[in-house]
Design a protein around this motif. Sequence first.
Motif, PDB file in Angstrom:
ATOM      1  N   GLY A  32      40.137-108.272  13.186  1.00 13.58           N
ATOM      2  CA  GLY A  32      40.680-108.838  14.559  1.00 13.58           C
ATOM      3  C   GLY A  32      40.326-107.837  15.557  1.00 13.58           C
ATOM      4  N   LEU A  33      40.389-106.653  15.187  1.00 10.54           N
ATOM      5  CA  LEU A  33      40.369-105.561  16.349  1.00 10.54           C
ATOM      6  C   LEU A  33      38.812-105.478  16.797  1.00 10.54           C
ATOM      7  CD1 LEU A  33      42.695-102.822  15.434  1.00 10.54           C
ATOM      8  CD2 LEU A  33      42.780-103.995  17.429  1.00 10.54           C
ATOM      9  N   ALA A  34      38.032-105.734  15.797  1.00 12.99           N
ATOM     10  CA  ALA A  34      36.421-105.609  16.081  1.00 12.99           C
ATOM     11  C   ALA A  34      36.101-106.811  16.969  1.00 12.99           C
ATOM     12  CB  ALA A  34      35.780-105.501  14.827  1.00 12.99           C
ATOM     13  N   ASP A  35      36.742-107.996  16.461  1.00 10.21           N
ATOM     14  CA  ASP A  35      36.491-109.144  17.255  1.00 10.21           C
ATOM     15  C   ASP A  35      36.780-108.953  18.715  1.00 10.21           C
ATOM     16  OD1 ASP A  35      35.279-110.378  15.122  1.00 10.21           O
ATOM     17  OD2 ASP A  35      36.879-111.790  14.546  1.00 10.21           O
ATOM     18  N   GLY A  58      25.258 -99.360  41.113  1.00  8.48           N
ATOM     19  CA  GLY A  58      26.442 -98.561  40.548  1.00  8.48           C
ATOM     20  C   GLY A  58      27.416 -99.166  39.809  1.00  8.48           C
ATOM     21  N   GLU A  59      27.876-100.318  40.207  1.00  2.30           N
ATOM     22  CA  GLU A  59      28.954-100.783  39.341  1.00  2.30           C
ATOM     23  C   GLU A  59      28.709-101.445  38.036  1.00  2.30           C
ATOM     24  OE1 GLU A  59      32.810-102.942  38.615  1.00  2.30           O
ATOM     25  OE2 GLU A  59      31.943-100.823  39.571  1.00  2.30           O
ATOM     26  N   ALA A  60      27.126-102.047  38.225  1.00  2.00           N
ATOM     27  CA  ALA A  60      26.478-102.660  37.133  1.00  2.00           C
ATOM     28  C   ALA A  60      26.292-101.672  36.022  1.00  2.00           C
ATOM     29  CB  ALA A  60      25.186-102.987  37.354  1.00  2.00           C
ATOM     30  N   HIS A  61      25.974-100.354  36.283  1.00  2.62           N
ATOM     31  CA  HIS A  61      25.806 -99.221  35.480  1.00  2.62           C
ATOM     32  C   HIS A  61      27.256 -98.691  34.716  1.00  2.62           C
ATOM     33  CE1 HIS A  61      24.328 -95.255  33.462  1.00  2.62           C
ATOM     34  NE2 HIS A  61      25.335 -94.716  34.405  1.00  2.62           N
ATOM     35  N   SER A  62      28.478 -98.780  35.573  1.00  2.00           N
ATOM     36  CA  SER A  62      29.693 -98.629  34.998  1.00  2.00           C
ATOM     37  C   SER A  62      29.944 -99.396  33.980  1.00  2.00           C
ATOM     38  CB  SER A  62      30.538 -98.476  36.176  1.00  2.00           C
ATOM     39  OG  SER A  62      31.934 -98.209  35.743  1.00  2.00           O
ATOM     40  N   LEU A  63      29.577-100.596  34.312  1.00  2.00           N
ATOM     41  CA  LEU A  63      30.079-101.641  33.372  1.00  2.00           C
ATOM     42  C   LEU A  63      29.507-101.893  32.283  1.00  2.00           C
ATOM     43  CD1 LEU A  63      30.857-104.736  36.218  1.00  2.00           C
ATOM     44  CD2 LEU A  63      32.494-103.410  34.661  1.00  2.00           C
ATOM     45  N   SER A  64      28.211-101.321  32.347  1.00  2.00           N
ATOM     46  CA  SER A  64      27.306-101.172  31.234  1.00  2.00           C
ATOM     47  C   SER A  64      27.755-100.410  30.060  1.00  2.00           C
ATOM     48  CB  SER A  64      25.898-101.008  31.483  1.00  2.00           C
ATOM     49  OG  SER A  64      24.990-101.035  30.295  1.00  2.00           O
ATOM     50  N   ASN A  65      28.232 -99.279  30.765  1.00  2.00           N
ATOM     51  CA  ASN A  65      28.652 -97.841  30.063  1.00  2.00           C
ATOM     52  C   ASN A  65      29.970 -98.482  29.155  1.00  2.00           C
ATOM     53  OD1 ASN A  65      26.579 -96.209  30.213  1.00  2.00           O
ATOM     54  ND2 ASN A  65      27.684 -95.220  32.286  1.00  2.00           N
ATOM     55  N   LYS A  66      30.848 -99.183  29.929  1.00  2.00           N
ATOM     56  CA  LYS A  66      32.020 -99.600  29.496  1.00  2.00           C
ATOM     57  C   LYS A  66      31.848-100.511  28.165  1.00  2.00           C
ATOM     58  CE  LYS A  66      34.871 -99.173  33.542  1.00  2.00           C
ATOM     59  NZ  LYS A  66      35.944 -99.877  34.575  1.00  2.00           N
ATOM     60  N   ALA A  67      31.090-101.383  28.367  1.00  2.00           N
ATOM     61  CA  ALA A  67      30.449-102.473  27.144  1.00  2.00           C
ATOM     62  C   ALA A  67      30.084-101.747  26.284  1.00  2.00           C
ATOM     63  CB  ALA A  67      29.429-103.419  27.749  1.00  2.00           C
ATOM     64  N   LYS A  68      29.241-100.762  26.398  1.00  2.00           N
ATOM     65  CA  LYS A  68      28.539 -99.701  25.182  1.00  2.00           C
ATOM     66  C   LYS A  68      29.928 -99.105  24.507  1.00  2.00           C
ATOM     67  CE  LYS A  68      27.540 -95.874  26.384  1.00  2.00           C
ATOM     68  NZ  LYS A  68      26.982 -94.670  27.102  1.00  2.00           N
ATOM     69  N   ASP A  69      30.694 -98.713  25.325  1.00  2.00           N
ATOM     70  CA  ASP A  69      32.032 -98.043  24.428  1.00  2.00           C
ATOM     71  C   ASP A  69      32.816 -99.333  23.594  1.00  2.00           C
ATOM     72  OD1 ASP A  69      31.622 -95.900  25.977  1.00  2.00           O
ATOM     73  OD2 ASP A  69      33.020 -96.105  27.369  1.00  2.00           O
ATOM     74  N   GLN A  70      32.856-100.491  23.998  1.00  4.12           N
ATOM     75  CA  GLN A  70      33.549-101.254  23.265  1.00  4.12           C
ATOM     76  C   GLN A  70      32.639-101.865  22.049  1.00  4.12           C
ATOM     77  OE1 GLN A  70      36.522-102.954  23.721  1.00  4.12           O
ATOM     78  NE2 GLN A  70      36.568-101.387  25.279  1.00  4.12           N
ATOM     79  N   HIS A  72      30.784 -99.623  20.243  1.00  9.98           N
ATOM     80  CA  HIS A  72      31.245 -98.619  19.396  1.00  9.98           C
ATOM     81  C   HIS A  72      32.361 -98.887  18.654  1.00  9.98           C
ATOM     82  CE1 HIS A  72      28.361 -95.770  21.880  1.00  9.98           C
ATOM     83  NE2 HIS A  72      27.726 -96.398  21.227  1.00  9.98           N
ATOM     84  N   ILE A  73      33.393 -99.170  19.662  1.00  9.05           N
ATOM     85  CA  ILE A  73      34.731 -99.488  19.107  1.00  9.05           C
ATOM     86  C   ILE A  73      34.688-100.606  17.894  1.00  9.05           C
ATOM     87  CG2 ILE A  73      37.038-100.336  19.521  1.00  9.05           C
ATOM     88  CD1 ILE A  73      36.754 -98.911  22.218  1.00  9.05           C
ATOM     89  N   ASN A 236      25.329 -92.672  15.845  1.00  8.21           N
ATOM     90  CA  ASN A 236      25.001 -92.685  14.745  1.00  8.21           C
ATOM     91  C   ASN A 236      25.814 -91.524  13.824  1.00  8.21           C
ATOM     92  OD1 ASN A 236      22.922 -94.574  15.030  1.00  8.21           O
ATOM     93  ND2 ASN A 236      21.462 -92.846  15.084  1.00  8.21           N
ATOM     94  N   ASN A 237      26.447 -90.630  14.667  1.00  7.37           N
ATOM     95  CA  ASN A 237      27.312 -89.553  14.043  1.00  7.37           C
ATOM     96  C   ASN A 237      28.601 -90.210  13.676  1.00  7.37           C
ATOM     97  OD1 ASN A 237      25.426 -87.429  14.078  1.00  7.37           O
ATOM     98  ND2 ASN A 237      25.807 -86.726  16.058  1.00  7.37           N
ATOM     99  N   LYS A 238      29.011 -91.127  14.353  1.00 12.40           N
ATOM    100  CA  LYS A 238      30.301 -91.632  14.424  1.00 12.40           C
ATOM    101  C   LYS A 238      30.218 -92.683  13.185  1.00 12.40           C
ATOM    102  CE  LYS A 238      31.746 -91.545  19.052  1.00 12.40           C
ATOM    103  NZ  LYS A 238      32.228 -92.419  20.381  1.00 12.40           N
ATOM    104  N   ASN A 239      29.340 -93.253  12.878  1.00  9.62           N
ATOM    105  CA  ASN A 239      29.016 -94.286  12.070  1.00  9.62           C
ATOM    106  C   ASN A 239      29.052 -93.252  10.704  1.00  9.62           C
ATOM    107  OD1 ASN A 239      29.105 -96.725  13.097  1.00  9.62           O
ATOM    108  ND2 ASN A 239      26.790 -96.909  13.355  1.00  9.62           N
ATOM    109  N   GLU A 240      28.238 -92.228  10.583  1.00 10.31           N
ATOM    110  CA  GLU A 240      27.854 -91.589   9.436  1.00 10.31           C
ATOM    111  C   GLU A 240      29.423 -90.872   8.861  1.00 10.31           C
ATOM    112  OE1 GLU A 240      24.550 -92.554   8.576  1.00 10.31           O
ATOM    113  OE2 GLU A 240      25.297 -90.905   7.341  1.00 10.31           O
TER     114      GLU A 240
END
Length: 258
Positions: A32-35, A58-70, A72-73, A236-240
């Motif tokens: 559920g947390l993954a979803d 600038g905002e597009a780049h910031s939002l893209s990084n936040k999406a990337k973080d999600q 990974h989570i 990749n290191n986190k997944n490993e």
Amino acid sequence: MSTAAVANRGALLSQQKDYNHATDSEYKRLRGLADEAYKKRQSLSQQSQQAFKSGDKGEAHSLSNKAKDQLHIAEKYNMQAAEYVFTQNNADSDSNEIDLHGLYTKEAQWILQRRMAAGIANQEQRLEVIVGKGIHSQNGIAKIKPAVEELCQQANLRNYVDPKNSGVLIIELQGAQVPSDWASMDYSTFARNNTSGGAKPQQHQNGPHNYTQQQQPQYQQQPQHHNQNQNQNQNNNKNEDLVTSLLKFLCMCVRKNM
């Protein structure tokens, strides 16, 4: 102990062994947390695209990084769920068995290809793969069984349904060969190389549960504007780290036959 008591005890042990831990609250919590993280990623990605189209790079780049973080989570929680259900379902498995219930298709394929490679290297005769009958899968269509058969086709491994249990595939390992990278490929690489196919969890044929079936993502990397290689290596290191404990059980299975 009476004959009836022995029979009842045997039935109880059988039920305990067959219990599918994909019904556990911890498993559902992690999936559920993954979803939730994937939904946040999708929303942030859409916002990033809108910001880019409006000229606010600038905002597009910031939002893209936040999406990337999600992303990974989400991957972290999915791997934790896979680790949990695999370890729990296989805790009482025989040395020549592997139970894939509760795993998404690519998770099951990755784990199984490493298990088969290890079994062949240790000259095991065969491997019994518990795939379930697909009764409680979406539309009643099993996903793990054809995924296992696909792996067997890739390596020309003979496999057949257990005549005593249609939810079990038996794979003949004696004298077989598999691709050399099956024993060493990390999950991140495997997921990127196998982006097709569904990602639904395979459920046990005994007792449905209320886990909501949703289309799952393909574990692909979110496109990044800068530092793509650095961020990918960090992920990749986190997944490993997450799969290290998962592989400990595979090694334990192999040591039982040595």
